[in-house]
Design a protein around this motif. Structure first.
Motif, mmCIF file in Angstrom:
data_model
loop_
_atom_site.group_PDB
_atom_site.id
_atom_site.type_symbol
_atom_site.label_atom_id
_atom_site.label_comp_id
_atom_site.label_asym_id
_atom_site.label_seq_id
_atom_site.Cartn_x
_atom_site.Cartn_y
_atom_site.Cartn_z
ATOM 1 N N ALA A 151 0.813 -1.218 0.000
ATOM 2 C CA ALA A 151 0.000 0.000 0.000
ATOM 3 C C ALA A 151 0.847 1.268 0.000
ATOM 4 O O ALA A 151 0.319 2.362 0.201
ATOM 5 N N LEU A 152 2.147 1.126 -0.244
ATOM 6 C CA LEU A 152 3.033 2.286 -0.182
ATOM 7 C C LEU A 152 2.546 3.423 -1.073
ATOM 8 O O LEU A 152 2.475 4.582 -0.647
ATOM 9 N N ASN A 153 2.220 3.111 -2.286
ATOM 10 C CA ASN A 153 1.838 4.169 -3.221
ATOM 11 C C ASN A 153 0.437 4.692 -2.958
ATOM 12 O O ASN A 153 0.007 5.669 -3.572
ATOM 13 N N ASP A 154 -0.290 4.050 -2.043
ATOM 14 C CA ASP A 154 -1.619 4.542 -1.683
ATOM 15 C C ASP A 154 -1.544 5.639 -0.630
ATOM 16 O O ASP A 154 -2.575 6.218 -0.271
ATOM 17 N N GLN A 155 -0.335 5.870 -0.093
ATOM 18 C CA GLN A 155 -0.204 6.895 0.946
ATOM 19 C C GLN A 155 -0.103 8.289 0.335
ATOM 20 O O GLN A 155 0.746 9.102 0.691
ATOM 21 N N SER A 156 -0.989 8.531 -0.636
ATOM 22 C CA SER A 156 -0.990 9.823 -1.321
ATOM 23 C C SER A 156 -1.590 10.920 -0.452
ATOM 24 O O SER A 156 -1.646 12.079 -0.842
ATOM 25 N N ASN A 157 -2.048 10.546 0.749
ATOM 26 C CA ASN A 157 -2.626 11.537 1.651
ATOM 27 C C ASN A 157 -1.576 12.154 2.565
ATOM 28 O O ASN A 157 -1.910 12.930 3.447
ATOM 29 N N ILE A 158 -0.292 11.810 2.389
ATOM 30 C CA ILE A 158 0.786 12.389 3.190
ATOM 31 C C ILE A 158 1.469 13.496 2.388
ATOM 32 O O ILE A 158 1.923 13.270 1.270
ATOM 33 N N GLN A 159 1.531 14.688 3.009
ATOM 34 C CA GLN A 159 2.245 15.811 2.397
ATOM 35 C C GLN A 159 3.557 16.013 3.154
ATOM 36 O O GLN A 159 3.548 16.417 4.317
ATOM 37 N N TRP A 160 4.677 15.733 2.486
ATOM 38 C CA TRP A 160 5.984 15.908 3.102
ATOM 39 C C TRP A 160 6.434 17.351 2.923
ATOM 40 O O TRP A 160 6.294 17.919 1.842
ATOM 41 N N LEU A 161 6.968 17.946 3.992
ATOM 42 C CA LEU A 161 7.342 19.360 3.956
ATOM 43 C C LEU A 161 8.760 19.529 3.409
ATOM 44 O O LEU A 161 9.695 18.862 3.843
ATOM 45 N N ILE A 162 8.897 20.452 2.472
ATOM 46 C CA ILE A 162 10.171 20.723 1.808
ATOM 47 C C ILE A 162 10.567 22.176 2.065
ATOM 48 O O ILE A 162 9.757 23.096 1.871
ATOM 49 N N ASP A 163 11.809 22.385 2.494
ATOM 50 C CA ASP A 163 12.244 23.739 2.833
ATOM 51 C C ASP A 163 13.368 24.271 1.961
ATOM 52 O O ASP A 163 13.701 25.458 2.039
ATOM 53 N N ASP A 164 13.999 23.425 1.124
ATOM 54 C CA ASP A 164 15.043 23.926 0.215
ATOM 55 C C ASP A 164 15.276 22.918 -0.907
ATOM 56 O O ASP A 164 14.745 21.807 -0.903
ATOM 57 N N ILE A 165 16.080 23.316 -1.875
ATOM 58 C CA ILE A 165 16.286 22.502 -3.070
ATOM 59 C C ILE A 165 17.036 21.211 -2.748
ATOM 60 O O ILE A 165 16.766 20.159 -3.350
ATOM 61 N N GLU A 166 17.987 21.270 -1.805
ATOM 62 C CA GLU A 166 18.749 20.072 -1.475
ATOM 63 C C GLU A 166 17.833 18.984 -0.900
ATOM 64 O O GLU A 166 17.959 17.809 -1.250
ATOM 65 N N ARG A 167 16.905 19.382 -0.037
ATOM 66 C CA ARG A 167 15.996 18.386 0.537
ATOM 67 C C ARG A 167 15.058 17.822 -0.546
ATOM 68 O O ARG A 167 14.759 16.634 -0.564
ATOM 69 N N LEU A 168 14.602 18.675 -1.431
ATOM 70 C CA LEU A 168 13.730 18.198 -2.501
ATOM 71 C C LEU A 168 14.468 17.189 -3.385
ATOM 72 O O LEU A 168 13.877 16.180 -3.811
ATOM 73 N N GLN A 169 15.728 17.430 -3.660
ATOM 74 C CA GLN A 169 16.519 16.483 -4.462
ATOM 75 C C GLN A 169 16.649 15.140 -3.742
ATOM 76 O O GLN A 169 16.596 14.074 -4.374
ATOM 77 N N GLN A 170 16.814 15.173 -2.424
ATOM 78 C CA GLN A 170 16.867 13.929 -1.648
ATOM 79 C C GLN A 170 15.554 13.161 -1.739
ATOM 80 O O GLN A 170 15.543 11.939 -1.915
ATOM 81 N N TYR A 171 14.457 13.878 -1.610
ATOM 82 C CA TYR A 171 13.142 13.242 -1.670
ATOM 83 C C TYR A 171 12.874 12.689 -3.070
ATOM 84 O O TYR A 171 12.258 11.628 -3.224
ATOM 85 N N LEU A 172 13.322 13.401 -4.083
ATOM 86 C CA LEU A 172 13.177 12.924 -5.462
ATOM 87 C C LEU A 172 13.901 11.594 -5.643
ATOM 88 O O LEU A 172 13.346 10.636 -6.210
#
Length: 389
Positions: free
Chosen positions: A115-136
């Motif tokens: 069900a991993l991809n069903d967790q579309s109801n979670i919004q992860w908070l991003i504060d800068d480009i480096e963190r977004l690249q990690q999440y990507l």
């Protein structure tokens, strides 16, 4: 009124209590606070409950029912799992950016891997480009799409996006990888509005400036990235201190709050005067001495004494002594988290096995110290579990 109220609590605790410190929830007052909040919320603002400040499933369930919401702001990953297990059809917004290793650990240990991809109801908070690249990178490794909500600085200066250029850089990366990243909205926390000394800036001006900043970032998404703009974007703001301002006028559609529903003393603000404290710490008295005796200063024992010395079970909480009135820790004897000594007026009738009561300054640090809430209603106590994480 206070005296009678706390004497009733003492009698109930002596009959039903455990003889240990308890965190008391006044259920009737909590429900009154919920009703007051419900009456103020405009239709365009969706309430979001701050879990760390109300860290008990029954406490949150009552608020969900009264305010008709399944939206939560979560600050701790164990709380995230608690909410997912206890509630259906939830909308979860992280209240702070999570280290990539914490997010990775969450997904690797998620109970239902299918069900991993069903967790579309979670919004992860991003504060800068480096963190977004990690999440990507994580999203690509797991072959999932992550909702990302961008933290914007609206005047608090605690990090987050602080320029249009930074926001554009983030949006371009999200736009480039639609299979791994999905923009879910913005989050702008404005606690500084109520805390800033008025001599520097009025709350009204500070709030308006924060709202103007927020609107500018919204405009960038809508005007320059129309393919990322959609009706379900979450524009979260607030916090308990600015609840009333947002109810009157807000560029947000999603309003987070929690602490004010229990009204610890840090939230004794003019614009929250309709709410009253609903939570207390009750502590048994272990010893009562006729006066304070200070080691090394025994010569003071012969002076007239206006206070008794009372030793309690525990101490040093983030809380203020409320009852008996004029009780306070002794300045010379010092504080203790084991057996704190209080000065209590000599004329006060108080005995071993009675209770002293404190009002928490905040709830997010106090609730985790107790495994259960002692819920008081109709002169009886019931127990609710807390998260204690």
């Amino acid at each position: 009124m206070h005296s009678n109220y706390f004497q009733q609590l003492t009698q109930g605790l002596q009959q039903q209590g455990t003889g240990t410190p308890q965190l008391i929830l006044d259920l009737d007052q909590y429900q009154k606070n919920l009703e007051a909040v419900q009456s103020k919320l405009p239709a365009q603002l969706k309430p979001r409950l701050v879990v760390k400040s109300l860290a008990s499933i029954p406490l949150l369930q009552l608020a969900c029912e009264k305010l008709t919401t399944r939206r939560f702001m979560v600050f701790h990953l164990p709380h995230l799992l608690e909410i997912i297990s206890a509630f259906e059809q939830v909308d979860l917004l992280l209240g702070k950016p999570m280290p990539i290793h914490a997010v990775q650990h969450f997904y690797q240990n998620f109970p239902d891997q299918k069900a991993l991809n069903d967790q579309s109801n979670i919004q992860w908070l991003i504060d800068d480009i480096e963190r977004l690249q990690q999440y990507l990178q994580l999203a690509q490794n797991l072959n999932i799409c992550l909702n990302v909500n961008i933290e914007i600085d609206v005047g608090l200066h605690r990090g987050g996006i602080s320029s249009q250029e930074q926001l554009i850089e983030l949006l371009k990366l999200i736009q480039q990888y639609p299979d791994a990243l999905r923009l879910s909205g913005l989050m702008g926390y404005d606690a500084h509005v109520a805390k800033l000394p008025k001599i520097l800036k009025s709350p009204e001006k500070s709030y308006q400036e924060s709202q103007q900043t927020y609107q500018q970032y919204k405009n960038i998404i809508q005007q320059q990235f129309p393919d990322l703009w959609h009706a379900d974007l979450c524009f979260n703001g607030g916090g308990s201190p600015t609840f009333m301002q947002h109810c009157q006028q807000s560029v947000c559609n999603d309003l987070a709050f929690g602490s004010m529903l229990l009204k610890p003393s840090d939230f004794d603000l003019d614009n929250l005067s309709a709410l009253s404290c609903a939570v207390w710490i009750a502590v048994p008295i272990l010893k009562v001495l006729p006066y304070s005796q200070i080691p090394g200063l025994e010569m003071l024992n012969h002076l007239p004494h206006r206070y008794k010395a009372v030793f309690i079970y525990g101490g040093y909480w983030q809380a203020d002594y409320i009852y008996p009135e004029k009780s306070r820790p002794h300045m010379l004897y010092g504080r203790s988290s084991n057996q704190e000594m209080l000065q209590v007026p000599a004329q006060c009738e108080i005995h071993v096995d009675d209770y002293v009561f404190l009002r928490p300054t905040q709830t997010e640090a106090v609730i985790p110290q107790f495994a259960r809430l002692y819920v008081y209603s109709e002169r009886k106590f019931i127990e609710w579990d807390t998260f204690r994480e």
